[in-house]
Design an enzyme around this catalytic site. Structure first.
Site, mmCIF file in Angstrom:
data_model
loop_
_atom_site.group_PDB
_atom_site.id
_atom_site.type_symbol
_atom_site.label_atom_id
_atom_site.label_comp_id
_atom_site.label_asym_id
_atom_site.label_seq_id
_atom_site.Cartn_x
_atom_site.Cartn_y
_atom_site.Cartn_z
ATOM 1 N N GLU A 191 -65.253 -7.455 12.816
ATOM 2 C CA GLU A 191 -65.074 -6.459 13.881
ATOM 3 C C GLU A 191 -63.750 -5.725 13.707
ATOM 4 O O GLU A 191 -62.792 -6.270 13.163
ATOM 5 C CB GLU A 191 -65.068 -7.178 15.246
ATOM 6 C CG GLU A 191 -66.301 -6.930 16.081
ATOM 7 C CD GLU A 191 -66.406 -5.522 16.660
ATOM 8 O OE1 GLU A 191 -66.010 -4.549 15.998
ATOM 9 O OE2 GLU A 191 -66.898 -5.402 17.783
ATOM 10 N N ASP B 145 -61.668 -6.412 22.446
ATOM 11 C CA ASP B 145 -61.019 -6.032 23.701
ATOM 12 C C ASP B 145 -61.379 -7.106 24.726
ATOM 13 O O ASP B 145 -60.738 -8.148 24.793
ATOM 14 C CB ASP B 145 -61.516 -4.630 24.079
ATOM 15 C CG ASP B 145 -60.762 -4.027 25.247
ATOM 16 O OD1 ASP B 145 -59.880 -4.706 25.789
ATOM 17 O OD2 ASP B 145 -61.042 -2.879 25.619
HETATM 18 P P1 IMP Z 1 -65.238 -5.460 23.932
HETATM 19 O O1 IMP Z 1 -66.671 -5.836 24.127
HETATM 20 O O2 IMP Z 1 -64.558 -5.123 25.235
HETATM 21 O O3 IMP Z 1 -64.461 -6.494 23.153
HETATM 22 O O4 IMP Z 1 -65.252 -4.071 23.190
HETATM 23 C C1 IMP Z 1 -65.101 -3.975 21.833
HETATM 24 C C2 IMP Z 1 -65.533 -2.622 21.314
HETATM 25 O O5 IMP Z 1 -65.009 -1.544 22.116
HETATM 26 C C3 IMP Z 1 -64.956 -2.433 19.928
HETATM 27 O O6 IMP Z 1 -65.862 -2.857 18.947
HETATM 28 C C4 IMP Z 1 -64.672 -0.942 19.872
HETATM 29 O O7 IMP Z 1 -65.822 -0.273 19.404
HETATM 30 C C5 IMP Z 1 -64.402 -0.546 21.296
HETATM 31 N N1 IMP Z 1 -62.935 -0.522 21.560
HETATM 32 C C6 IMP Z 1 -62.236 -1.419 22.285
HETATM 33 N N2 IMP Z 1 -60.929 -1.110 22.320
HETATM 34 C C7 IMP Z 1 -60.776 0.008 21.578
HETATM 35 C C8 IMP Z 1 -59.628 0.821 21.227
HETATM 36 O O8 IMP Z 1 -58.473 0.556 21.586
HETATM 37 N N3 IMP Z 1 -59.892 1.911 20.453
HETATM 38 C C9 IMP Z 1 -61.144 2.237 20.024
HETATM 39 N N4 IMP Z 1 -62.230 1.496 20.323
HETATM 40 C C10 IMP Z 1 -62.064 0.402 21.096
HETATM 41 MG MG MG Z 2 -66.528 -1.912 17.283
#
Ligand code: IMP
Ligand code: MG
Length: 187
Positions: free
Chosen positions: A111, A115
């Site tokens: 990945e 986040d």
């Molecule tokens: P999570 O499910 O909240 O962990 O989201 C992860 C996904 O959100 C990542 O695979 C990215 O595609 C997108 N994402 C999260 N943070 C960022 C960032 O700071 N910049 C760009 N994309 C992000």
């Molecule tokens: Mg991603």
């Protein structure tokens, strides 16, 4: 006429949305060499299948697989979160599934950034249910303190503050993916 040497990384210099650099090109290079060595040791004698998560992980996968000194297979998945907000809801839809069968494979999900960790928690559960021998996670960036405690990340590149970043695969509305470094987005 003399050939002109152009700097391919200059297009963003006048773009004020590209903020402070969080991880430099060289730091990424060094980290990938280090991760590649660890993965090479850990997966020696096993059947490593890299699963990249589109689109953000494309650059990381491309560089990482060349720093792993083992035979490697790779495939990609694309997922999208339901909902219209910028926050992940945790309900994930598979937009592009894998082409390969996971039976007896040692899967390493790669990945770009973790986040909330909700996307990845879903992916790990989903791939574990397909008879893989093992499913581990490698993330270039992990945002500080946001993931559920039960999400195990075996290989972490860099821990960064919980800010929105762009570059090296990461986008804002499909832009900035080809920056060679990771920078803060000045919105
Ligand atoms: P999570 O499910 O909240 O962990 O989201 C992860 C996904 O959100 C990542 O695979 C990215 O595609 C997108 N994402 C999260 N943070 C960022 C960032 O700071 N910049 C760009 N994309 C992000
Ligand atoms: Mg991603």
């Amino acid at each position: 006429m003399e050939p002109t040497i152009t700097n391919a990384a200059a297009w963003f210099e006048s773009d004020t949305s590209v903020g402070e650099i969080v991880v430099t090109e060289n730091e990424i290079k060094d980290k990938i060499a280090e991760l590649g060595q660890r993965i090479t040791q850990d997966y020696s004698g096993r059947t490593l299948l890299i699963v990249g998560v589109l689109k953000g992980a494309l650059l990381f996968v491309a560089d990482l697989i060349r720093s792993i000194d083992l035979p490697v297979e790779y495939d990609f998945m694309a997922v999208s979160s339901y909902g219209v907000t910028t926050k992940t809801s945790g309900v994930v839809r598979i937009v592009k599934d894998l082409d390969v069968d996971l039976t007896d494979k040692d899967v390493l999900i790669v990945e770009d950034v973790i986040d909330s960790g909700l996307t990845l928690s879903y992916l790990v559960r989903n791939l574990r249910a397909r008879n893989a021998r093992s499913v581990c996670v490698c993330a270039l960036l992990v945002k500080e303190g946001l993931q559920p405690a039960n999400l195990e990340i075996t290989y972490t590149g860099f821990v960064i503050p919980p800010i929105f970043v762009i570059g090296y695969g990461l986008d804002l509305a499909e832009k900035y993916r080809n920056l060679p470094f990771v920078a803060i987005y000045n919105g």
